[in-house]
Design an enzyme around this catalytic site. Structure first.
Site, PDB file in Angstrom:
ATOM      1  N   ASP A 131       8.140  -1.101  13.784  1.00  0.00           N
ATOM      2  CA  ASP A 131       7.838  -2.202  12.895  1.00  0.00           C
ATOM      3  C   ASP A 131       8.801  -1.997  11.723  1.00  0.00           C
ATOM      4  O   ASP A 131       9.054  -2.844  11.290  1.00  0.00           O
ATOM      5  CB  ASP A 131       6.295  -2.686  12.529  1.00  0.00           C
ATOM      6  CG  ASP A 131       6.477  -3.880  11.923  1.00  0.00           C
ATOM      7  OD1 ASP A 131       7.062  -4.397  11.685  1.00  0.00           O
ATOM      8  OD2 ASP A 131       6.289  -3.248  10.546  1.00  0.00           O
TER       9      ASP A 131
ATOM     10  N   HIS B  19       9.610  -5.325   9.799  1.00  0.00           N
ATOM     11  CA  HIS B  19       8.379  -4.804   9.118  1.00  0.00           C
ATOM     12  C   HIS B  19       7.297  -5.820   8.486  1.00  0.00           C
ATOM     13  O   HIS B  19       7.369  -6.761   7.402  1.00  0.00           O
ATOM     14  CB  HIS B  19       9.299  -4.159   7.534  1.00  0.00           C
ATOM     15  CG  HIS B  19       8.404  -3.647   6.968  1.00  0.00           C
ATOM     16  ND1 HIS B  19       8.492  -2.863   5.675  1.00  0.00           N
ATOM     17  CD2 HIS B  19       7.525  -3.618   6.606  1.00  0.00           C
ATOM     18  CE1 HIS B  19       8.172  -1.649   6.080  1.00  0.00           C
ATOM     19  NE2 HIS B  19       6.829  -2.269   5.526  1.00  0.00           N
TER      20      HIS B  19
ATOM     21  N   GLY C 187      -5.514   7.135   8.857  1.00  0.00           N
ATOM     22  CA  GLY C 187      -6.218   6.914   7.363  1.00  0.00           C
ATOM     23  C   GLY C 187      -7.188   5.227   8.214  1.00  0.00           C
ATOM     24  O   GLY C 187      -7.415   5.703   8.838  1.00  0.00           O
TER      25      GLY C 187
ATOM     26  N   ARG D 144       6.283   4.201   8.224  1.00  0.00           N
ATOM     27  CA  ARG D 144       7.695   3.539   7.755  1.00  0.00           C
ATOM     28  C   ARG D 144       8.422   4.237   8.410  1.00  0.00           C
ATOM     29  O   ARG D 144       9.377   5.448   9.065  1.00  0.00           O
ATOM     30  CB  ARG D 144       8.221   4.546   5.793  1.00  0.00           C
ATOM     31  CG  ARG D 144       7.059   4.082   4.918  1.00  0.00           C
ATOM     32  CD  ARG D 144       7.879   2.567   4.298  1.00  0.00           C
ATOM     33  NE  ARG D 144       6.713   2.038   3.268  1.00  0.00           N
ATOM     34  CZ  ARG D 144       5.983   1.067   3.364  1.00  0.00           C
ATOM     35  NH1 ARG D 144       5.524   0.779   4.126  1.00  0.00           N
ATOM     36  NH2 ARG D 144       5.692   0.586   2.412  1.00  0.00           N
TER      37      ARG D 144
ATOM     38  N   VAL E 143       0.681  -1.213  -0.096  1.00  0.00           N
ATOM     39  CA  VAL E 143       0.260   0.354   0.060  1.00  0.00           C
ATOM     40  C   VAL E 143       0.999   0.840   0.091  1.00  0.00           C
ATOM     41  O   VAL E 143       0.699   2.659  -0.394  1.00  0.00           O
ATOM     42  CB  VAL E 143      -1.141   0.417   1.244  1.00  0.00           C
ATOM     43  CG1 VAL E 143      -0.307   0.030   2.573  1.00  0.00           C
ATOM     44  CG2 VAL E 143      -1.932   1.070   0.930  1.00  0.00           C
TER      45      VAL E 143
ATOM     46  N   GLY F 123       3.915  -5.799   9.320  1.00  0.00           N
ATOM     47  CA  GLY F 123       3.075  -5.513   9.137  1.00  0.00           C
ATOM     48  C   GLY F 123       1.733  -6.357   8.968  1.00  0.00           C
ATOM     49  O   GLY F 123       0.606  -6.539   9.438  1.00  0.00           O
ATOM     50  N   SER F 124       1.619  -6.798   7.718  1.00  0.00           N
ATOM     51  CA  SER F 124       0.745  -7.208   6.597  1.00  0.00           C
ATOM     52  C   SER F 124       0.757  -8.282   6.614  1.00  0.00           C
ATOM     53  O   SER F 124       0.547  -9.520   5.778  1.00  0.00           O
ATOM     54  CB  SER F 124       0.694  -6.703   5.513  1.00  0.00           C
ATOM     55  OG  SER F 124       1.803  -7.114   4.610  1.00  0.00           O
TER      56      SER F 124
END
Ligand code: NDP
Ligand code: DGY
Length: 325
Positions: A266, A290, A160, A242, A81, A292-293
């Site tokens: 993260d 990293h 967001g 980020r 994203v 998160g997803s």
């Protein structure tokens, strides 16, 4: 597919099978089937003459790379994203459509952000180490205490898709107040009684400060010495956006000197964070790689959406998720 008329694409990493099948059914695909990216010079050679590119957030999509691809390139599809790694303006100048993967990773990333916040504030890193190192003595009233969410003020920078979902997930823990910056969200003011605040107020009044904004020229390095000075000495800072939004040297000083209480990250600069980074030596800093997803379903859905974006763009159709800059 190997038909002379099928578009030529490059897929820059090993991706879930379902996405790979979709791409190879419609395109002449060059597949880089590894978890590590191709070295940049090799990348630039491989992409010569491609029509479409399936890339990841670690691939820098700049003018040099677009030049190397050449004039046939009409679609860049990133399996992420965040698109701070893509020079969107340069793509627009060359009529290259850019796809991304918003929405489908929101819940997974919010979930991880909450896990990171809890791990940081409830000192899980120190607790796990103590158990493993034999430092877990008798039950002690004052040992490894942290700050709870009940009655706390939570400030979200970037309310967001992910920021809002994080706030929704934290609400049942008894959060007293949500503060947020960015643009106004009447839905959050209604549902969460969230208060729109300027950054100074958010920093000085929040017990938890969570960065969920995109990395842009405006947000780059915004969490710096000035910002940390304005936060409470007990503040817990969490970043799942980020690494570039944080000045890490300033963060280290703030954590070491007790200017803020703790940080959970993260995302870092660089990634991977070198193992000799001073942040890793701090008890009050939790760093994740990293992730998160990183749920199986989410990563598959991201890859499939990125493949769908690629294919739609190559057909000249509007992508399911296209960046309109
Ligand atoms: P959204 O675009 O929905 O949310 C980003 C929010 O940040 C928007 O509300 C945006 O406002 C706001 N924002 C932009 N600039 C500022 C600013 N200067 N101050 C305050 N708010 C600002 O994106 P998502 O929620 O889907 O994703 C957010 C980011 O999270 C991604 O860009 C990505 O970098 C990161 N991410 C990290 C993951 C991980 O694995 N750790 C996983 C997924 C995403 P506006 O729309 O008005 O610009
Ligand atoms: C993104 O999508 O931008 C994340 O950083 C990885 O999922």
């Amino acid at each position: 597919m190997s038909s002379a008329s099928a578009p030529k694409v490059f897929v820059s990493r090993r991706v879930p099978e379902k996405a790979k099948a979709l791409i190879t059914s419609q395109c002449n695909a060059i597949l880089w089937e590894k978890d590590e990216p191709p070295p940049r010079d090799e990348y630039l050679k491989i992409i010569s003459g491609i029509d479409g590119l399936f890339c990841l957030l670690t691939d820098k999509i700049d003018a040099e790379l677009l030049d190397a691809a050449g004039p046939n390139l009409r679609v860049v599809s990133t399996m992420s994203v965040g698109y701070d790694h893509v020079d969107v303006k340069e793509c627009a100048k060359r009529n290259i459509a850019v796809g991304y993967t918003p929405g489908i990773l929101t819940k997974a990333t919010a979930e991880l952000t909450v896990a990171l916040l809890l791990a940081t504030t409830r000192r899980l890193k120190e607790g796990i180490r103590a158990v493993e190192n034999g430092e877990w003595g008798t039950w002690k009233p004052m040992w490894l205490c942290g700050q709870g969410l009940d009655g706390a003020t939570v400030g979200v920078v970037g309310l967001g898709r992910i920021g809002y979902t994080v706030a929704q997930c934290l609400n049942p823990f008894g959060v007293a107040r949500f503060l947020y910056t960015g643009y106004r969200r009447p839905d959050a003011e209604e549902e969460l009684k969230a208060e729109f605040a300027d950054l100074d107020k958010l920093y000085s009044e929040s017990d938890f400060v969570i960065a969920c904004c995109a990395l842009t020229p405006e947000t780059a390095g915004m969490f710096n010495a000035d910002a940390f000075k304005k936060m409470k000495k007990t503040a817990v800072f969490v970043n799942s956006s980020r690494g570039g939004v944080v000045n890490q040297d300033d963060l280290f000083v703030a954590l070491e000197s007790g200017e803020i209480g703790a940080a959970g990250l993260d995302v870092t600069i660089p990634e991977p964070l070198p193992t000799d980074s001073p942040l890793l030596g701090l008890n009050n800093c939790v760093v994740l790689p990293h992730i998160g997803s990183a749920t199986h379903d989410t990563r598959e859905a991201m890859a499939v959406l990125a493949a769908q974006n690629l294919i739609a763009g190559l057909k000249g159709d509007k992508m399911p998720s296209q960046i309109d800059d």
